[in-house]
Design an enzyme around this catalytic site. Structure first.
Site, PDB file in Angstrom:
ATOM      1  N   TYR A 114      77.097  -3.166 -89.708  1.00 32.32           N
ATOM      2  CA  TYR A 114      77.965  -4.327 -89.947  1.00 32.32           C
ATOM      3  C   TYR A 114      79.272  -3.985 -90.660  1.00 32.32           C
ATOM      4  O   TYR A 114      80.333  -4.512 -90.292  1.00 32.32           O
ATOM      5  CB  TYR A 114      77.184  -5.427 -90.676  1.00 32.32           C
ATOM      6  CG  TYR A 114      76.260  -6.168 -89.743  1.00 32.32           C
ATOM      7  CD1 TYR A 114      76.710  -7.258 -89.010  1.00 32.32           C
ATOM      8  CD2 TYR A 114      74.940  -5.744 -89.561  1.00 32.32           C
ATOM      9  CE1 TYR A 114      75.864  -7.913 -88.130  1.00 32.32           C
ATOM     10  CE2 TYR A 114      74.093  -6.393 -88.686  1.00 32.32           C
ATOM     11  CZ  TYR A 114      74.556  -7.481 -87.968  1.00 32.32           C
ATOM     12  OH  TYR A 114      73.734  -8.140 -87.088  1.00 32.32           O
ATOM     13  N   GLU A 156      67.637 -10.529 -89.116  1.00 36.29           N
ATOM     14  CA  GLU A 156      67.113  -9.364 -88.428  1.00 36.29           C
ATOM     15  C   GLU A 156      66.138  -8.580 -89.296  1.00 36.29           C
ATOM     16  O   GLU A 156      65.205  -7.953 -88.772  1.00 36.29           O
ATOM     17  CB  GLU A 156      68.281  -8.498 -87.947  1.00 36.29           C
ATOM     18  CG  GLU A 156      69.037  -9.179 -86.807  1.00 36.29           C
ATOM     19  CD  GLU A 156      70.491  -8.740 -86.675  1.00 36.29           C
ATOM     20  OE1 GLU A 156      70.846  -7.660 -87.212  1.00 36.29           O
ATOM     21  OE2 GLU A 156      71.274  -9.483 -86.048  1.00 36.29           O
ATOM     22  N   TYR A 227      65.106  -4.992 -70.026  1.00 38.46           N
ATOM     23  CA  TYR A 227      64.439  -5.454 -68.811  1.00 38.46           C
ATOM     24  C   TYR A 227      63.314  -6.422 -69.174  1.00 38.46           C
ATOM     25  O   TYR A 227      62.516  -6.149 -70.077  1.00 38.46           O
ATOM     26  CB  TYR A 227      63.849  -4.269 -68.029  1.00 38.46           C
ATOM     27  CG  TYR A 227      64.894  -3.317 -67.482  1.00 38.46           C
ATOM     28  CD1 TYR A 227      65.699  -3.678 -66.404  1.00 38.46           C
ATOM     29  CD2 TYR A 227      65.080  -2.059 -68.066  1.00 38.46           C
ATOM     30  CE1 TYR A 227      66.659  -2.802 -65.900  1.00 38.46           C
ATOM     31  CE2 TYR A 227      66.042  -1.180 -67.577  1.00 38.46           C
ATOM     32  CZ  TYR A 227      66.834  -1.562 -66.485  1.00 38.46           C
ATOM     33  OH  TYR A 227      67.789  -0.704 -65.999  1.00 38.46           O
ATOM     34  N   VAL A 297      66.567 -10.540 -58.700  1.00 40.77           N
ATOM     35  CA  VAL A 297      65.679  -9.867 -59.655  1.00 40.77           C
ATOM     36  C   VAL A 297      65.406 -10.741 -60.876  1.00 40.77           C
ATOM     37  O   VAL A 297      64.586 -10.374 -61.735  1.00 40.77           O
ATOM     38  CB  VAL A 297      66.276  -8.498 -60.060  1.00 40.77           C
ATOM     39  CG1 VAL A 297      67.436  -8.674 -61.054  1.00 40.77           C
ATOM     40  CG2 VAL A 297      65.201  -7.559 -60.610  1.00 40.77           C
TER      41      VAL A 297
END
Length: 429
Positions: A114, A156, A227, A297
């Site tokens: 950051y 996070e 993916y 896809v």
């Protein structure tokens, strides 16, 4: 599911402890927002050039194809603008913050990154705006960025801890062995992945994705790609189904990673990957029917959802609608048809925009052309359902607008957009 929802609640708690921007600096940020909006993409393009020059190691994280197409600079400009515009109450854009946080965790963005962004973003603002970026303006934006980055770092941090602590979870990249490769169509191949260490793997929610690290011979940098997982949770492997991205017009080369996976990776090879992530997932607690819509896809997350619904909620009414060019590129066609025959509650509906004569004669096509609102209203008995969709950007736009025009409530509309990780989903609005 419980761990993930617990994590989401923790993210919301983060916003309650974030410090507020000084009122005077807040006014400066607000007054300069129109300038940021006007010059945002120019600033962010310069920012990336500046950052990669001083920190070339970050080329191992960022998707360079998105840099070439301009997707990443636009996404960052949109993200910075939206966060700054809502800095007084960022809960208003919580879904976008969650989406970005999930991408960051999956890509292993850490607190030390950051300050690098801070330095180069402020430098880019100063260099692009020149005299318009006074010390007062830069100081106000520095404080605004500090608040925004603090939100992401805290969010996070919770994500990393929750991900590692869950059964089968892990931190960083973990090596997986390609157990087998299966051709699903002329352009889509599935990869069955099992952990090299033989230990348990983390359960995921249908619709989520993983990030792989491709270390390609001849390439200076590693390449990270995300993916969707294309099979249900609860098995001893992860499956991804990858489209081979061939060379396109407008000087867009063949996909580096998809070509590598299709042509060079084989059973027994190793793929490092991070634990499943993503805020696009199946709500298994809803009593409503499920409509799964996909293009190309984009069917990978919806196949995961379909398989999970049949295994875990066999009475659930499901409409699986898939759009493709034709049967040659249509992955999982026989699989879905078989499930529909074996399960009366499942309806499979296919749309081809360039069918072959054999496709037309086979009777497999419910519609030749494209998905439209009028057609959806004809084939679906009611709009009272949960909708999940994924596919190319034009497909996403059409479906999203159709559902909104039909009056489907926003909390029943769910989608995955695989743009650059700063995307705020404006692409499909």
């Amino acid at each position: 599911m419980n761990n993930f929802l617990k994590q989401k609640n923790e993210w919301r708690e983060v916003l309650k402890i974030v410090k507020q921007l000084d009122p005077k600096k807040l006014e400066i940020v607000k007054s300069t927002l129109p300038i940021l909006k006007e010059h945002g993409e120019t600033i962010t393009k310069h920012f990336y050039q500046r950052m990669f020059k001083s920190h070339p190691e970050l080329l191992n994280i960022f998707n360079q194809t998105h840099q070439k197409t301009g997707h990443q600079p636009k996404a960052l400009a949109d993200a910075v603008y939206a966060a700054a515009a809502n800095i007084e109450d960022m809960s208003k854009i919580m879904p976008a913050l969650e989406r970005i946080g999930e991408k960051h965790r999956s890509l292993q963005i850490k607190p030390e990154h950051y300050p690098i962004v801070d330095e180069n973003l402020l430098g880019a603002i100063k260099e692009i705006l020149g005299g318009g970026a006074t010390e007062e303006v830069l100081d106000a934006w520095a404080d605004a960025y500090e608040i925004i980055s603090d939100v992401f770092i805290r969010m996070e941090s919770n994500m990393y801890k929750t991900t590692e602590a869950q059964p089968g979870g892990w931190g960083g990249f973990r090596d997986f062995i390609i157990d087998k490769k299966v051709d699903e169509s002329e352009i889509i191949t599935s990869f069955y992945l099992k952990p090299k260490d033989g230990q348990d793997i983390a359960r995921f929610i249908p619709g989520q994705y993983i990030t792989i690290k491709a270390e390609i011979p001849g390439q200076i940098n590693t390449h990270l790609r995300q993916y969707s997982l294309s099979d249900r949770p609860g098995v001893d492997y992860y499956r991804i189904s990858v489209k081979r991205e061939d060379e396109k017009e407008n000087d867009i080369p063949a996909g580096i990673v998809s070509s590598f996976l299709h042509h060079q990776m084989k059973a027994g090879d190793i793929l490092p990957m991070t634990a499943p992530a993503g805020d696009f997932y199946l709500n298994t607690e809803s009593p409503l029917p499920v409509v799964l819509l996909s293009g190309g896809v984009g069917l990978t997350p919806t196949i995961s959802m379909l398989n999970a619904l049949i295994a875990e909620q066999p009475e659930k009414e499901v409409y699986f609608i898939h759009a493709a060019r034709n049967s040659r590129v249509h992955a999982f066609k026989e699989h879905v048809e078989g499930l529909a025959k074996e399960n009366k509650q499942v309806k499979s509906i296919f749309v081809y925009d360039h069918p072959s004569e054999e496709d037309r004669k086979s009777g497999v096509i419910a519609k030749e052309g494209y998905v439209t609102l009028e057609w959806l209203q004809e084939i679906l008995p009611t709009k009272e359902a949960d909708y999940y969709f994924c596919g190319p950007e034009p497909f996403m736009r059409v479906v999203n607008r159709a559902l909104k025009q039909w009056g489907v409530p926003s909390d029943r509309i769910h989608y995955e957009f695989f743009g650059s990780f700063g995307d705020l989903a404006a692409n499909v609005e």
